[in-house]
Design an enzyme around this catalytic site. Structure first.
Site, PDB file in Angstrom:
ATOM      1  N   SER A  46       0.822  -1.206   0.000  1.00  0.00           N
ATOM      2  CA  SER A  46       0.000   0.000   0.000  1.00  0.00           C
ATOM      3  C   SER A  46       0.861   1.263   0.000  1.00  0.00           C
ATOM      4  O   SER A  46       1.711   1.415  -0.878  1.00  0.00           O
ATOM      5  CB  SER A  46      -0.956  -0.054   1.187  1.00  0.00           C
ATOM      6  OG  SER A  46      -2.058   0.765   0.928  1.00  0.00           O
ATOM      7  N   HIS A  61      -7.740  -5.604  -0.088  1.00  0.00           N
ATOM      8  CA  HIS A  61      -6.487  -4.875   0.145  1.00  0.00           C
ATOM      9  C   HIS A  61      -5.783  -5.458   1.374  1.00  0.00           C
ATOM     10  O   HIS A  61      -6.252  -5.289   2.504  1.00  0.00           O
ATOM     11  CB  HIS A  61      -6.882  -3.411   0.381  1.00  0.00           C
ATOM     12  CG  HIS A  61      -5.757  -2.444   0.478  1.00  0.00           C
ATOM     13  ND1 HIS A  61      -5.075  -1.973  -0.611  1.00  0.00           N
ATOM     14  CD2 HIS A  61      -5.204  -1.826   1.553  1.00  0.00           C
ATOM     15  CE1 HIS A  61      -4.167  -1.097  -0.218  1.00  0.00           C
ATOM     16  NE2 HIS A  61      -4.209  -0.994   1.092  1.00  0.00           N
TER      17      HIS A  61
END
Ligand code: GTR
Length: 330
Positions: free
Chosen positions: A193, A315
């Protein structure tokens, strides 16, 4: 240079340039210029920081990097996990969200079992993930000009992503002191990320890393910004202006004016290796735009050195992502 998304949008991105030119533009306009090398650098070690780690299959040491930069002292801790009694180990430098070993994003024992050494650090130990530029490495660089709200910087002065990337290079400096214990042809910088964006910047700038891995890095990471779904420059600059240099703000709602796009970052890794990973349900990052990033950069890589893959799900930096990365390196 024109590209067509699978979803049908047509985008035109700037042509690739020389590596030096691309790295210069990216630092000038997006991340800010990284500090130079430290004036002084040494390391201290707390051996067997975690006693009996992994049943003795590996040792876990806690290292402190002692740095002098701009005449000022700075130090930060990192962790070194070395499988026992082995030479020429492939290794990861993992920029992590916390100091824990293992960590939810770092299945350390599994990585040891795969024969890898792992260096990791908590990015907040370098400088905190907020607008406070008096904290940690930021305070050392900005000195008396540093402020708590981030508005102390000249247009291309470094944001926090650049500072975390710089710290990862210092971990590589330590790895180099271990010599034949490590296999530098299989040195990997990786992160998830925001730290995937950081890993890409570090790997693009530092040619000592043979492999660069970004997991779900999305906007301002592996994803092409023009035509991107989910997060846009406006969103990221409004929530996280401190990640970038001030110049990046001028591209809010003006992505088409950028003299670069994220394929510059990926192409700067060539001819080494890059793997950009996505998650199918991570639409904020936009797997399609990340795939396009790799496609637009791939022309400057030898066959098989630039890859993209999509894992099912959300995610997250999962075991599946690590296993895919290990297969890529092997
Ligand atoms: C989000 C941000 C993304 C990504 C993510 C993360 O809020 O919009 O760009 O970096 O955080 O780091 O978890």
């Amino acid at each position: 240079m024109e590209a067509i998304y699978q979803r049908g949008t047509r985008v035109t991105v700037p042509e690739l340039q020389s590596r030096d030119q691309m790295l210069n533009i990216l630092q000038e306009e997006e991340y800010g210029f990284l500090p130079g090398k430290p004036e002084k650098l040494s390391f201290t070690k707390e051996e067997n920081f975690i006693q009996g780690f992994c049943a003795g299959k590996a040792a876990c040491d806690r290292i402190t990097a002692h740095i002098q930069l701009n005449g000022k002292p700075f130090s930060f801790p990192f962790y070194c996990v070395l499988p026992a009694k082995k030479e020429r180990l492939p290794f990861f430098v993992h920029i992590n969200f916390g100091p824990e070993i293992p960590h939810r994003y770092m299945p350390t024992e599994e990585l040891v079992d795969e024969g890898f050494a792992i260096f990791s650090f908590d990015y907040n130990d370098v400088t905190r993930d907020n607008a406070d530029f008096t904290d940690g490495l930021a305070g050392v660089i900005y000195g008396d000009d540093a402020s708590k709200d981030g508005f102390c910087r000249k247009p291309s002065d470094p944001g926090k992503i650049a500072l975390w990337a710089w710290a990862a290079m210092r971990v590589m400096d330590y790895a180099e002191t271990l010599g034949d214990k490590l296999d530098f042809t299989k040195s990997v910088i990786c992160g998830h990320s925001r730290l995937g964006k950081t890993a890409l910047l570090c790997g693009a700038l530092d040619e000592r890393f043979a492999y660069v891995h970004s997991n779900d890095s999305g906007c301002s990471g592996a994803a092409i910004t023009r035509g991107k779904m989910g997060e846009r420059v406006r969103h990221i600059c409004e929530r996280f202006p401190f990640w970038f240099c001030e110049n990046y703000q001028q591209y809010i709602d003006r992505e088409d004016q950028m003299p670069f796009d994220q394929h510059y970052l990926l192409a700067s890794i060539a001819p080494r290796h890059v793997l950009a990973a996505s998650a199918s349900e991570d639409l904020w990052a936009d797997p399609e735009a990340e795939k396009l990033g790799i496609e637009l950069a791939s022309g400057v890589f030898p066959e098989g050195h630039a890859a993209h893959y999509v894992r099912e799900g959300l995610h997250y930096f999962s075991r599946d992502d690590w296993h895919h990365l290990i297969r890529f390196v092997e």
